[in-house]
Scaffold this motif. Structure first.
Motif, short mmCIF file in Angstrom:
data_model
loop_
_atom_site.label_atom_id
_atom_site.label_comp_id
_atom_site.label_asym_id
_atom_site.label_seq_id
_atom_site.Cartn_x
_atom_site.Cartn_y
_atom_site.Cartn_z
N PRO B 72 -38.82 -87.68 35.28
CA PRO B 72 -37.58 -86.99 35.47
C PRO B 72 -37.27 -85.84 36.42
O PRO B 72 -36.33 -85.71 37.06
N LEU B 73 -38.34 -85.16 36.40
CA LEU B 73 -38.31 -83.83 37.37
C LEU B 73 -38.27 -84.41 38.63
O LEU B 73 -37.55 -83.85 39.49
N SER B 74 -39.06 -85.48 39.21
CA SER B 74 -39.01 -85.94 40.56
C SER B 74 -37.76 -86.82 40.80
O SER B 74 -37.30 -86.96 41.94
N ARG B 75 -37.01 -87.14 39.93
CA ARG B 75 -35.61 -87.77 39.77
C ARG B 75 -34.55 -86.67 40.20
O ARG B 75 -33.71 -86.91 41.28
N LEU B 76 -34.70 -85.60 39.75
CA LEU B 76 -33.97 -84.48 39.86
C LEU B 76 -34.20 -83.51 41.01
O LEU B 76 -33.25 -83.07 41.40
N ASP B 77 -35.38 -83.64 41.58
CA ASP B 77 -35.81 -82.72 42.49
C ASP B 77 -36.89 -83.20 43.52
O ASP B 77 -37.88 -83.33 42.71
N ARG B 78 -36.93 -83.48 44.49
CA ARG B 78 -37.86 -84.42 45.60
C ARG B 78 -39.00 -83.58 45.44
O ARG B 78 -40.12 -84.01 45.80
N ARG B 79 -39.02 -82.09 45.51
CA ARG B 79 -40.20 -81.33 45.43
C ARG B 79 -41.05 -81.69 44.58
O ARG B 79 -42.35 -81.39 44.62
N PHE B 80 -40.80 -82.49 43.50
CA PHE B 80 -41.95 -82.90 42.38
C PHE B 80 -42.29 -84.34 42.75
O PHE B 80 -43.52 -84.57 42.15
N LEU B 81 -41.95 -84.87 43.89
CA LEU B 81 -42.76 -86.24 44.06
C LEU B 81 -44.11 -86.13 44.35
O LEU B 81 -44.77 -87.17 43.74
N PRO B 82 -44.67 -85.01 44.61
CA PRO B 82 -46.09 -85.12 44.88
C PRO B 82 -46.93 -85.32 43.64
O PRO B 82 -48.00 -85.80 43.51
N LEU B 83 -46.35 -84.78 42.63
CA LEU B 83 -47.00 -84.75 41.32
C LEU B 83 -46.78 -86.36 40.84
O LEU B 83 -47.82 -86.77 39.90
N LEU B 84 -45.77 -86.94 41.20
CA LEU B 84 -45.88 -88.38 40.70
C LEU B 84 -46.76 -89.22 41.38
O LEU B 84 -47.09 -90.49 40.75
N TYR B 85 -46.94 -88.87 42.71
CA TYR B 85 -48.14 -89.65 43.29
C TYR B 85 -49.38 -90.33 42.68
O TYR B 85 -49.87 -91.43 43.00
N ASN B 86 -49.76 -89.47 41.99
CA ASN B 86 -51.07 -89.61 41.27
C ASN B 86 -51.03 -89.40 39.85
O ASN B 86 -52.23 -88.96 39.12
N ARG B 87 -50.23 -89.84 39.34
CA ARG B 87 -49.70 -89.65 37.96
C ARG B 87 -50.53 -90.37 36.87
O ARG B 87 -50.92 -90.04 35.96
N ARG B 88 -50.90 -91.60 37.64
CA ARG B 88 -51.91 -92.39 36.67
C ARG B 88 -53.38 -91.60 36.46
O ARG B 88 -53.84 -92.02 35.36
N HIS B 89 -53.83 -91.22 37.39
CA HIS B 89 -55.06 -90.30 37.24
C HIS B 89 -54.83 -89.16 36.04
O HIS B 89 -55.71 -88.91 35.20
N SER B 210 -37.29 -84.24 26.33
CA SER B 210 -36.10 -84.62 26.03
C SER B 210 -34.70 -84.32 27.09
O SER B 210 -34.09 -85.10 27.57
N VAL B 211 -34.57 -82.91 27.39
CA VAL B 211 -33.40 -82.46 28.17
C VAL B 211 -33.81 -83.12 29.50
O VAL B 211 -32.64 -83.59 30.15
N LEU B 212 -34.89 -82.98 30.11
CA LEU B 212 -35.08 -83.64 31.57
C LEU B 212 -34.94 -85.10 31.41
O LEU B 212 -34.27 -85.41 32.38
N HIS B 213 -35.26 -85.79 30.48
CA HIS B 213 -34.97 -87.49 30.60
C HIS B 213 -33.28 -87.69 30.49
O HIS B 213 -32.84 -88.50 31.04
N VAL B 214 -32.76 -86.75 29.53
CA VAL B 214 -31.26 -87.10 29.55
C VAL B 214 -30.57 -86.72 30.85
O VAL B 214 -29.79 -87.10 31.34
N LEU B 215 -31.03 -85.52 31.35
CA LEU B 215 -30.26 -84.83 32.48
C LEU B 215 -30.52 -86.25 33.64
O LEU B 215 -29.75 -86.54 34.40
N ALA B 216 -31.73 -86.72 33.74
CA ALA B 216 -32.14 -87.49 34.92
C ALA B 216 -31.41 -88.77 34.35
O ALA B 216 -30.92 -89.49 35.52
N GLY B 217 -31.20 -89.17 33.34
CA GLY B 217 -30.57 -90.49 32.90
C GLY B 217 -29.11 -90.34 33.46
O GLY B 217 -28.54 -91.24 33.97
N GLN B 218 -28.44 -89.25 33.02
CA GLN B 218 -26.94 -88.93 33.44
C GLN B 218 -26.98 -88.92 34.85
O GLN B 218 -25.89 -89.60 35.50
N ARG B 219 -27.78 -88.41 35.80
CA ARG B 219 -27.89 -88.58 37.18
C ARG B 219 -27.72 -90.07 37.63
O ARG B 219 -27.23 -90.48 38.68
N GLU B 220 -28.71 -90.73 37.08
CA GLU B 220 -28.89 -92.24 37.55
C GLU B 220 -27.72 -92.89 36.92
O GLU B 220 -27.39 -93.91 37.82
N ARG B 221 -27.06 -92.57 36.03
CA ARG B 221 -25.73 -93.38 35.52
C ARG B 221 -24.84 -93.28 36.53
O ARG B 221 -24.31 -94.39 36.94
#
Lengths: 52, 345
Positions: B72-89, B210-221
């Motif tokens: 959700p952080l990377s959905r809300l703010d692109r600056r968090f995208l690098p964290l998502l890149y290697n999330r599986r590790h 929870s708050v992050l997921h709800v906020l990201a969900g509202q944005r995606e809706r």
């Protein structure tokens, strides 16, 4: 993410939040009270009056 | 991306990411053990083991909280995208930390001669009907099993074998694992721990996620609101210049998937918004070196026909475009993946 995946996310999280919040609150509210600290042994000052 | 099998495609970024992660976990574990030993000095081997159980258990919870916040952080703010890149590790490391927690817990039962007692507790079915007194170890075992399955299927081989849609659905089980961990601690350690730190850690972590997921969900809706359509059902994107150069505008047909309409100078092309790798949001990426690049893991595709550069074989569906009354319009019916369909203005 596909549309279905996003819809699953949006349906799942509110349900999860409610279930876990209720469970966590109940677990916190119903936990047994802390055991009282052990009382230090009291020295006897009077001889026992009971007879064998 | 890779045209053949490789165990791990190491890059400098991945090495730094993993190094920082391992260092952070090591510092946390060491700090926890030092602080815990000062507050409650271990009196025997059993209390010593308990410190390790708590250190690795709390680390697992914090790592799961961080992993579940990255999406959700990377959905809300692109600056968090690098964290998502290697999330599986990050996820696989969390599994190993959880495994160490389990190993110390088993060690504790062995030291207590309590393994038979644990087995009896786990099959004492009436206890499963209680709330306080529920065999909380069973919740931990269930959560650990989910983490094991997810770590075992984390490789791109399984992603390709299962298909991105099935793989992503399978990995939604992480939410269930997180809820199970919450209740494992709430019905276990929380019942005997009378300090404020544990409820604050648990409640604060879960509330954050929870708050992050709800906020990201509202944005995606909001972003799933259907795009206006013309009389013949084509979606009206807008003037060509309204599409930022080297980037995309995302349009949505009613009840359909998102379509990414990219502009590269005077050329416009429309691609499926779903990356072939993990269904990442292609339309939130940009054009790099002439290729549309997914913001999640850098998979690349030609704007002209949606094909990945040689020797890769991935293809995205494309869409027909036209210019009408100064506006770009897109046909919501996808063309077969790899079909050339760009226009110039």
């Amino acid at each position: 993410m596909t549309r279905t995946h996003r819809m699953m996310h949006r349906a799942l999280w509110p349900a999860l939040i409610i279930i876990v919040a209720v469970g966590f609150t109940l677990a916190l509210a119903l936990r047994p009270p802390a055991a009282p600290p052990e009382a230090p042994p009291v020295a006897r000052t009077q001889p026992s009056t009971s007879q064998p | 991306m890779s045209a053949g099998y490789r165990a791990v495609q190491w890059t400098r970024f991945k090495i730094v990411y993993d190094g920082v992660l391992i260092l952070a976990v090591a510092i946390y574990i060491a700090g926890f053990l030092i602080a815990d030993s000062r507050l409650e000095p271990p009196t025997d081997r059993l209390t010593g083991i308990i410190h390790y159980v708590h250190a690795f258990g709390s680390a697992t919870f914090l790592m799961l909280t961080a992993i579940l916040s990255i999406g959700p952080l990377s959905r809300l703010d692109r600056r968090f995208l690098p964290l998502l890149y290697n999330r599986r590790h990050f996820g696989v490391l969390t599994f190993f930390v959880a495994m160490t927690h389990v190993a110390f817990a088993i060690d504790w039962f062995v030291a207590m001669d309590g393994l038979p007692g644990l087995a009896i507790e786990l099959i004492n079915w009436p206890d499963y009907g209680k709330f306080i007194g529920f065999p909380f170890e069973a919740l931990g075992i269930a959560a650990f099993t989910i983490l094991l399955i997810m770590a075992a299927t984390s490789h791109d081989f399984w992603l390709s074998f299962l298909s991105p849609t099935v793989w992503k659905a399978l990995h939604l089980a992480l939410y269930l694992a997180y809820a199970l961990v919450m209740m494992h601690v709430a019905l276990g350690a929380l019942q005997t721990d009378q300090t404020l730190s544990l409820p604050l850690l648990l409640g604060g972590g879960f509330a954050t996620v929870s708050v992050l997921h709800v906020l990201a969900g509202q944005r995606e809706r909001k972003r799933d609101a259907p795009t206006p359509v013309g009389r013949d059902g084509w979606l009206i994107v807008g003037a060509p210049q309204s599409i930022p150069d080297k980037r995309a505008r995302i349009v949505v047909a009613r009840g359909g998937e998102r379509i990414a309409v990219f502009r590269d100078g005077a050329r416009i092309g429309a691609l499926s918004n779903l990356c072939t790798h993990q269904n990442g949001p292609i339309g939130e990426g940009c054009i790099i070196d002439g290729y549309v690049t997914c913001p999640w893991h850098g998979y690349q595709f030609r704007l002209a026909d949606g094909c990945a550069p040689q020797p890769f074989t991935d293809k995205l569906a494309t869409y027909r475009l036209r210019l009408r009354a100064g506006a770009v319009e897109v046909d919501p019916q996808p063309l077969p993946p790899g079909t050339a369909a760009t226009i110039e203005f």
